[in-house]
Design a protein around this motif. Structure first.
Motif, PDB file in Angstrom:
ATOM      1  N   ALA A  84      35.637  39.081  38.652  1.00  0.00           N
ATOM      2  CA  ALA A  84      34.705  39.294  37.538  1.00  0.00           C
ATOM      3  C   ALA A  84      34.252  37.964  36.954  1.00  0.00           C
ATOM      4  CB  ALA A  84      35.351  40.162  36.461  1.00  0.00           C
ATOM      5  N   ALA A  85      35.158  37.005  36.854  1.00  0.00           N
ATOM      6  CA  ALA A  85      34.813  35.696  36.286  1.00  0.00           C
ATOM      7  C   ALA A  85      33.875  34.914  37.197  1.00  0.00           C
ATOM      8  CB  ALA A  85      36.088  34.892  36.020  1.00  0.00           C
ATOM      9  N   VAL A  86      34.195  34.860  38.483  1.00  0.00           N
ATOM     10  CA  VAL A  86      33.378  34.056  39.398  1.00  0.00           C
ATOM     11  C   VAL A  86      31.990  34.672  39.605  1.00  0.00           C
ATOM     12  CG1 VAL A  86      34.117  35.009  41.639  1.00  0.00           C
ATOM     13  CG2 VAL A  86      33.503  32.608  41.477  1.00  0.00           C
ATOM     14  N   LEU A  87      31.902  36.004  39.473  1.00  0.00           N
ATOM     15  CA  LEU A  87      30.619  36.679  39.690  1.00  0.00           C
ATOM     16  C   LEU A  87      29.934  37.104  38.387  1.00  0.00           C
ATOM     17  CD1 LEU A  87      31.498  38.922  42.784  1.00  0.00           C
ATOM     18  CD2 LEU A  87      30.224  36.762  42.756  1.00  0.00           C
ATOM     19  N   ASP A  88      30.552  36.792  37.246  1.00  0.00           N
ATOM     20  CA  ASP A  88      30.004  37.189  35.937  1.00  0.00           C
ATOM     21  C   ASP A  88      29.751  38.693  35.883  1.00  0.00           C
ATOM     22  OD1 ASP A  88      30.017  34.586  34.838  1.00  0.00           O
ATOM     23  OD2 ASP A  88      28.085  34.141  35.791  1.00  0.00           O
ATOM     24  N   LEU A  89      30.780  39.464  36.208  1.00  0.00           N
ATOM     25  CA  LEU A  89      30.662  40.917  36.234  1.00  0.00           C
ATOM     26  C   LEU A  89      31.408  41.535  35.055  1.00  0.00           C
ATOM     27  CD1 LEU A  89      31.163  41.466  40.052  1.00  0.00           C
ATOM     28  CD2 LEU A  89      29.062  41.854  38.751  1.00  0.00           C
ATOM     29  N   PRO A  90      31.003  42.724  34.619  1.00  0.00           N
ATOM     30  CA  PRO A  90      31.640  43.369  33.468  1.00  0.00           C
ATOM     31  C   PRO A  90      33.037  43.901  33.789  1.00  0.00           C
ATOM     32  CG  PRO A  90      29.946  44.788  34.384  1.00  0.00           C
ATOM     33  CD  PRO A  90      29.860  43.480  35.125  1.00  0.00           C
ATOM     34  N   ASP A  91      33.769  44.223  32.723  1.00  0.00           N
ATOM     35  CA  ASP A  91      35.144  44.715  32.848  1.00  0.00           C
ATOM     36  C   ASP A  91      35.246  45.982  33.690  1.00  0.00           C
ATOM     37  OD1 ASP A  91      36.008  42.615  31.296  1.00  0.00           O
ATOM     38  OD2 ASP A  91      36.139  43.793  29.442  1.00  0.00           O
ATOM     39  N   GLU A  92      34.219  46.848  33.651  1.00  0.00           N
ATOM     40  CA  GLU A  92      34.315  48.096  34.415  1.00  0.00           C
ATOM     41  C   GLU A  92      34.335  47.837  35.929  1.00  0.00           C
ATOM     42  OE1 GLU A  92      32.273  47.992  31.634  1.00  0.00           O
ATOM     43  OE2 GLU A  92      30.235  47.999  32.333  1.00  0.00           O
ATOM     44  N   VAL A  93      33.729  46.742  36.378  1.00  0.00           N
ATOM     45  CA  VAL A  93      33.815  46.393  37.809  1.00  0.00           C
ATOM     46  C   VAL A  93      35.240  45.937  38.123  1.00  0.00           C
ATOM     47  CG1 VAL A  93      33.005  44.843  39.628  1.00  0.00           C
ATOM     48  CG2 VAL A  93      31.367  45.845  38.030  1.00  0.00           C
ATOM     49  N   ALA A  94      35.802  45.098  37.259  1.00  0.00           N
ATOM     50  CA  ALA A  94      37.185  44.641  37.458  1.00  0.00           C
ATOM     51  C   ALA A  94      38.140  45.832  37.450  1.00  0.00           C
ATOM     52  CB  ALA A  94      37.565  43.630  36.384  1.00  0.00           C
ATOM     53  N   ALA A  95      37.901  46.784  36.574  1.00  0.00           N
ATOM     54  CA  ALA A  95      38.750  47.979  36.510  1.00  0.00           C
ATOM     55  C   ALA A  95      38.660  48.776  37.809  1.00  0.00           C
ATOM     56  CB  ALA A  95      38.342  48.848  35.322  1.00  0.00           C
ATOM     57  N   GLN A  96      37.471  48.892  38.370  1.00  0.00           N
ATOM     58  CA  GLN A  96      37.295  49.640  39.613  1.00  0.00           C
ATOM     59  C   GLN A  96      38.037  48.953  40.768  1.00  0.00           C
ATOM     60  OE1 GLN A  96      36.972  52.457  41.647  1.00  0.00           O
ATOM     61  NE2 GLN A  96      35.441  52.860  40.084  1.00  0.00           N
ATOM     62  N   LEU A  97      38.060  47.626  40.781  1.00  0.00           N
ATOM     63  CA  LEU A  97      38.763  46.881  41.831  1.00  0.00           C
ATOM     64  C   LEU A  97      40.275  47.116  41.786  1.00  0.00           C
ATOM     65  CD1 LEU A  97      36.815  43.498  41.692  1.00  0.00           C
ATOM     66  CD2 LEU A  97      36.846  45.111  43.606  1.00  0.00           C
ATOM     67  N   MET A 114      43.123  45.564  44.118  1.00  0.00           N
ATOM     68  CA  MET A 114      43.405  44.247  43.561  1.00  0.00           C
ATOM     69  C   MET A 114      44.306  44.374  42.334  1.00  0.00           C
ATOM     70  SD  MET A 114      39.912  42.003  43.740  1.00  0.00           S
ATOM     71  CE  MET A 114      39.697  40.993  45.197  1.00  0.00           C
ATOM     72  N   SER A 115      45.053  43.315  42.090  1.00  0.00           N
ATOM     73  CA  SER A 115      45.831  43.243  40.858  1.00  0.00           C
ATOM     74  C   SER A 115      44.873  42.934  39.701  1.00  0.00           C
ATOM     75  CB  SER A 115      46.880  42.132  40.956  1.00  0.00           C
ATOM     76  OG  SER A 115      46.239  40.855  40.963  1.00  0.00           O
ATOM     77  N   GLU A 116      45.377  43.037  38.490  1.00  0.00           N
ATOM     78  CA  GLU A 116      44.550  42.718  37.318  1.00  0.00           C
ATOM     79  C   GLU A 116      44.069  41.268  37.377  1.00  0.00           C
ATOM     80  OE1 GLU A 116      44.816  42.764  32.422  1.00  0.00           O
ATOM     81  OE2 GLU A 116      46.481  43.556  33.604  1.00  0.00           O
ATOM     82  N   LYS A 117      44.953  40.364  37.770  1.00  0.00           N
ATOM     83  CA  LYS A 117      44.616  38.940  37.856  1.00  0.00           C
ATOM     84  C   LYS A 117      43.531  38.695  38.927  1.00  0.00           C
ATOM     85  CE  LYS A 117      46.718  34.441  38.778  1.00  0.00           C
ATOM     86  NZ  LYS A 117      47.923  33.732  39.204  1.00  0.00           N
ATOM     87  N   GLU A 118      43.684  39.340  40.090  1.00  0.00           N
ATOM     88  CA  GLU A 118      42.704  39.167  41.173  1.00  0.00           C
ATOM     89  C   GLU A 118      41.345  39.730  40.763  1.00  0.00           C
ATOM     90  OE1 GLU A 118      46.008  39.535  44.766  1.00  0.00           O
ATOM     91  OE2 GLU A 118      44.996  41.329  44.009  1.00  0.00           O
ATOM     92  N   ALA A 119      41.335  40.917  40.164  1.00  0.00           N
ATOM     93  CA  ALA A 119      40.084  41.540  39.732  1.00  0.00           C
ATOM     94  C   ALA A 119      39.413  40.701  38.640  1.00  0.00           C
ATOM     95  CB  ALA A 119      40.351  42.952  39.234  1.00  0.00           C
ATOM     96  N   ALA A 120      40.204  40.136  37.748  1.00  0.00           N
ATOM     97  CA  ALA A 120      39.651  39.272  36.696  1.00  0.00           C
ATOM     98  C   ALA A 120      39.013  38.023  37.295  1.00  0.00           C
ATOM     99  CB  ALA A 120      40.742  38.894  35.694  1.00  0.00           C
ATOM    100  N   ALA A 121      39.619  37.489  38.343  1.00  0.00           N
ATOM    101  CA  ALA A 121      39.052  36.305  39.013  1.00  0.00           C
ATOM    102  C   ALA A 121      37.697  36.633  39.631  1.00  0.00           C
ATOM    103  CB  ALA A 121      40.021  35.783  40.072  1.00  0.00           C
TER     104      ALA A 121
END
Length: 147
Positions: A54-67, A45-52
């Protein structure tokens, strides 16, 4: 955070929030099949997609980074799958793989169907005898070249 831990966190949050993969895909702005594949660790995923996500699922930054990391493609072990649904797809390829190959070669020539320039869709088809599953695989034809 390892990829498997991120996937487990994503699936737990999805269940806790009662969201579908299609709803998460809508928040990401991508097709549900591609998004689901990314959430299960098979796409980047792109940074924008991963951030979306994380936001919709209330997940931490490290999950978004892994995506956003490059995935290792292929999520199944090398043995024949035992999950009944996944096994049926294995069975379809075992029974119809050579047929697909012959018909694609006859129609397009010597080459392959891309799994990179590729789309897939899954839909429910109502049927009086029981609903049916329609899977559409749509990949670019790539001819073998001579050199």
């Amino acid at each position: 955070m390892e990829k498997q831990s991120a996937t487990e966190a994503i699936l737990a949050a999805k269940e806790e929030k009662g969201l579908t993969f299609a709803q998460i895909a809508e928040a990401v702005g991508r097709h549900p099949v591609w998004t689901t594949s990314a959430l299960l660790g098979q796409q980047q995923m792109s940074e924008k997609e991963a951030a979306a996500v994380a936001a919709v699922l209330d997940l931490p930054d490290e999950v978004a980074a892994q995506l956003q990391r490059f995935p290792t493609k292929g999520s199944l072990p090398e043995t024949v799958p035992t999950d009944p649904l996944i096994y049926r797809f294995h069975e379809i390829v075992q029974v119809y793989g050579t047929t697909l190959k012959a018909l694609i070669h006859e129609e397009f020539g010597d080459g392959i169907m891309s799994a990179i320039d590729f789309e897939m869709d899954i839909e429910r088809v109502p049927d009086p005898k029981g609903d049916r599953v329609k899977v559409t695989l749509n990949g670019k034809f790539l001819p073998y070249r001579k050199w």
